[in-house]
Design an enzyme around this catalytic site. Structure first.
Site, PDB file in Angstrom:
ATOM      1  N   HIS A 199      36.516  36.932  46.070  1.00  0.00           N
ATOM      2  CA  HIS A 199      35.651  37.683  46.992  1.00  0.00           C
ATOM      3  C   HIS A 199      35.543  39.146  46.527  1.00  0.00           C
ATOM      4  O   HIS A 199      34.441  39.678  46.367  1.00  0.00           O
ATOM      5  CB  HIS A 199      36.242  37.602  48.407  1.00  0.00           C
ATOM      6  CG  HIS A 199      35.414  38.262  49.464  1.00  0.00           C
ATOM      7  ND1 HIS A 199      34.544  37.571  50.274  1.00  0.00           N
ATOM      8  CD2 HIS A 199      35.317  39.561  49.845  1.00  0.00           C
ATOM      9  CE1 HIS A 199      33.944  38.408  51.106  1.00  0.00           C
ATOM     10  NE2 HIS A 199      34.407  39.628  50.873  1.00  0.00           N
ATOM     11  N   GLU A 200      36.695  39.753  46.291  1.00  0.00           N
ATOM     12  CA  GLU A 200      36.698  41.168  45.901  1.00  0.00           C
ATOM     13  C   GLU A 200      36.092  41.365  44.517  1.00  0.00           C
ATOM     14  O   GLU A 200      35.450  42.391  44.253  1.00  0.00           O
ATOM     15  CB  GLU A 200      38.115  41.731  45.978  1.00  0.00           C
ATOM     16  CG  GLU A 200      38.764  41.636  47.354  1.00  0.00           C
ATOM     17  CD  GLU A 200      37.921  42.211  48.496  1.00  0.00           C
ATOM     18  OE1 GLU A 200      37.195  43.199  48.252  1.00  0.00           O
ATOM     19  OE2 GLU A 200      37.962  41.650  49.613  1.00  0.00           O
TER      20      GLU A 200
END
Lengths: 500, 500
Positions: A265-266
């Site tokens: 996600h990051e």
């Protein structure tokens, strides 16, 4: 001869950009490296730099230069004009809120954050309520002032900060479409799932090996470890500026996928930031196009790609290498079923793609009512609990798995939640175009090749920075207007297909 | 009623202090955490914040407030008066150097640092010479302007930045006394040492265990790990502000003592900073009293205590616990002899207490001549080499173990070197008083108890901040004027005593 007003503005923003980067590092350090007892000192540093940043952005000199540059804009190129528009936008947002209100809000949210954490320790909303009330009052004032300045309804003036150019009508239409179709879709998916429930995956996974796995995946994705870092923090986040971008994740010894998908996600955020136009990197037009687009890039990698059959094909041998996994539950088909299982759950951050928008819808409705005063803070737990029951057929057992679960409101982040759903909507539209334009995408991902994906994203999304609005970007990149249609098509296809 | 000029000044300096802390974190991160490819981005951030700091410090508003506060100083208390004096001092130093010169110097030293590193890779002074020349020219201009503003000789205006209130006469008298006695003392010590040479200590020491040892020692010393960190970097340093203080060291797998004494040196700095007056922590009078006093605190811990028989008694069981050391070379008496061995060596940072001041004396003489122009940059290697031969009877084999060994001049830090020797002089005077006032000190240290030591240092040194000058502090704490006498007594006693 002195520099033109526009050139002087670029110079001013170069300095603001350096402040922005310094502030990002101070926040990163606070979450990742800072000793626990140093929070007060850091708070003073952040407040001083933020105040200075605000002061630099709102001097009469900036207003004068903006006026003069706009009056003499005929010689400027597209990018410069867009940059001027974004400069004005930043300044308008900053100047609408007086410094006294900003600092009262800073103090109130700092206090509310502390009491939110304490209330969570005691699983008691009452401890938090008076502090949330204070924050709501101040945010209400801020929203009114911002709305007046920007010609928007108060709540949507807040949304505009995170998702610029997305209107009330857009957001309402999207939530309407989702709330109409999702409850049925969830029921159908759960029925299908009950016919072929995935075998549960559990075990102990050494943190060092988990980290090695994540680093290998991030390298494959193209994360540049010479201009960025991976660290650990309580909640995953991305901070920094292109050129020094730092992502974190949280590892769980009993769940292999918390750390991996947190990092993916990051990394989606980071790859977006790294793909922003280098020539404009210290200018407003070189920044990301708001939180909704940021979230779309994170979700594309975490959900659309990370939880796909192609990615499972790539991932399976890496799991075997690091953890020597074996057995039927680790077979690719089961792994995929496990990673895409649907569950009516209480906690937003643990929710699957299908139920997630309903978690957000609840927050969207409640935060609007809190700001108008239609809902009193003391009535929030009841409204939350019955909202959960009505939408997801589950009822929180206490404040911690109810309205105390998110930190956003304590921090004064009202108007932020919609960007999570907008991110999903944008990601789904981009995903459809990606799959049309790149028929080899699945095969590439199954081999751990992500360059095709990112070449497309750089061209159609990242390299545009903040030059166009989200809605213009969508039209160009996906040939569709912004709507929930693609997301619903994606969810139906993924969660109603016959398994295994 | 508006705040008094003095109260307004405190408010201004609160903001400056926050900038100071943010800058410290940016530098710490650059040396410890930052990805290698992010140096340019960080450079821009540092430059922007430093420029802003300088601008805030030199506004006409500050000058006006200082003038008004000084004209109305009758109601101020001692600490406030001292604070006002230190505010004026900071402002005078900052305003004496025009921004254009500061930024030219910043660019020149950034370039010189790169070429210094490259010259070291090639062991060739020629590569570095033109860049050093540019730095020397700019520092010469700066020294002239500073000297004019402060009413000091140019070189001593630079010294004053690092060691305020110490005069030309003080420094010259100290160096004269040292250069008169040390050569003989070194000869005598070497003769004695040759009669009982220590058994060499070598081995492989796992870095994790070295770190555990250092943490245990730092905990005993009283370093607060909830308000500070220990990390690793190429060169040990201390950064941060009281409340968030960060020390680094460098571990060497083949030498146990590099990491330990590096950390003790830096812990000396850190304990000083942590002991500064809390009530004044964001004001100039709450800062350390310059580099000479900083260095005295570092040397007290690293050399006077760290290389004492009492400390060896404390350390020996810790070494046994971590590394299971045994054998005659690890006996306390030999350990002590090894840690206090004397050697005529080429590299300053490896030098022992006895020869160290002569390394500094050489640099002191050469940098003065470089600034007056009496010595040309191109003639520096010859002057250095013959200086080493004359003072220490050793001759460098090349630039790397000669005049390229220190980074200071590349960074424009002229006038800094004397503070190393002044630090030793101050430490020795404090040490004499400490031993008189605390007869139990040796016994405490042998048991790993450092609270007596630091209670004394807090009372007599740390808690004074920058309230008094170094020379006043010395008179109060040691009842002696600043002179080389105590250092010479300490060295004679330590290095001429008969050994087993």
């Amino acid at each position: 001869m002195s520099a033109s007003p526009y050139a002087q503005l670029e110079q001013e923003w170069r300095r603001l950009h350096a402040f922005h980067g310094a502030l990002a590092l101070l926040r990163w350090d606070a979450a990742v490296m800072m000793p626990r007892g140093s929070a007060d000192v850091r708070g003073e540093q952040l407040a001083a730099l933020e105040t200075e940043h605000h002061a630099l952005l709102t001097t009469p000199k900036i207003t004068r230069l903006l006026d003069r540059a706009q009056a003499n804009s005929q010689g400027l190129e597209d990018w410069q004009l867009a940059n001027l528009r974004e400069m004005r936008r930043q300044r308008d947002h900053a100047i609408a809120t007086p410094v006294t209100l900003i600092s009262r809000l800073a103090r109130a949210t700092a206090r509310a954050e502390v009491y939110w954490a304490e209330a969570r320790r005691q699983n008691s909303f009452e401890l938090f309520a008076p502090h949330l009330e204070e924050v709501v009052h101040l945010v209400r004032d801020k929203a009114a002032l911002l709305g007046q300045a920007l010609g928007l309804a108060p709540y949507f003036a807040l949304v505009d900060e995170f998702s610029p150019g997305v209107s009330t009508a857009d957001v309402d239409a999207i939530f309407k479409a989702l709330s109409r179709r999702l409850p049925g879709l969830i029921r159908e998916a759960l029925t299908l799932q009950a016919e072929h429930p995935p075998l549960p995956i559990a075990g102990k996974f050494a943190l060092g090996k988990q980290r090695a796995l994540v680093v290998e995946v991030m390298r494959a994705i193209g994360f540049p470890f010479d201009k960025g870092r991976l660290d650990e923090s309580e909640h995953p986040f991305t901070e920094g500026v292109p050129g020094d971008i730092r992502v974190t994740t949280r590892f769980d010894g009993g769940d292999l996928f918390t750390g991996l998908f947190g990092a993916m996600h990051e990394s989606g955020h980071a790859m977006y930031d790294l793909g922003l136009p280098q020539a404009w990197r210290d200018q407003p037009v070189g920044r990301d196009r708001g939180m909704a687009l940021e979230e779309s890039q994170a979700l594309l990698l975490e959900m659309f790609i990370g939880r796909s059959r192609a990615f499972v094909t790539y991932l399976r041998p890496l799991l075997e290498k690091q953890f020597a996994v074996s057995g039927p539950e680790w077979e690719p088909a089961n792994l995929y079923s496990w990673l895409t299982r649907v569950q009516r759950s209480l906690i937003r951050v643990d929710a699957d793609e299908l139920t997630y928008p309903l978690h957000i819808l609840l927050r969207y409705e409640l935060e609007k009512k809190l700001l108008t005063g239609e809902l009193a803070v003391r009535d929030l737990p009841d409204a939350w609990n019955s909202g959960m029951e009505q939408r997801l057929e589950v009822r929180p057992t206490g404040a911690n798995d109810g309205c105390l679960q998110d930190i956003h409101w304590a921090l004064g982040s009202f108007g932020y939640f919609p960007s999570y759903v907008l991110g999903g909507v944008i990601a789904a539209q981009l995903w459809e175009s990606l799959r049309t334009d790149l028929p080899e995408l699945d095969a590439q991902i199954a081999r751990g090749e992500f360059s095709g994906l990112f070449t497309w994203l750089r061209e159609h999304v990242h390299s545009l920075g903040a030059k166009v609005t989200v809605k213009e970007l969508m039209k160009h990149a996906t040939r569709q207007p912004l709507s929930a249609n693609a997301l619903l098509r994606y969810l139906e296809q993924k969660y109603l297909e016959s398994r295994p």
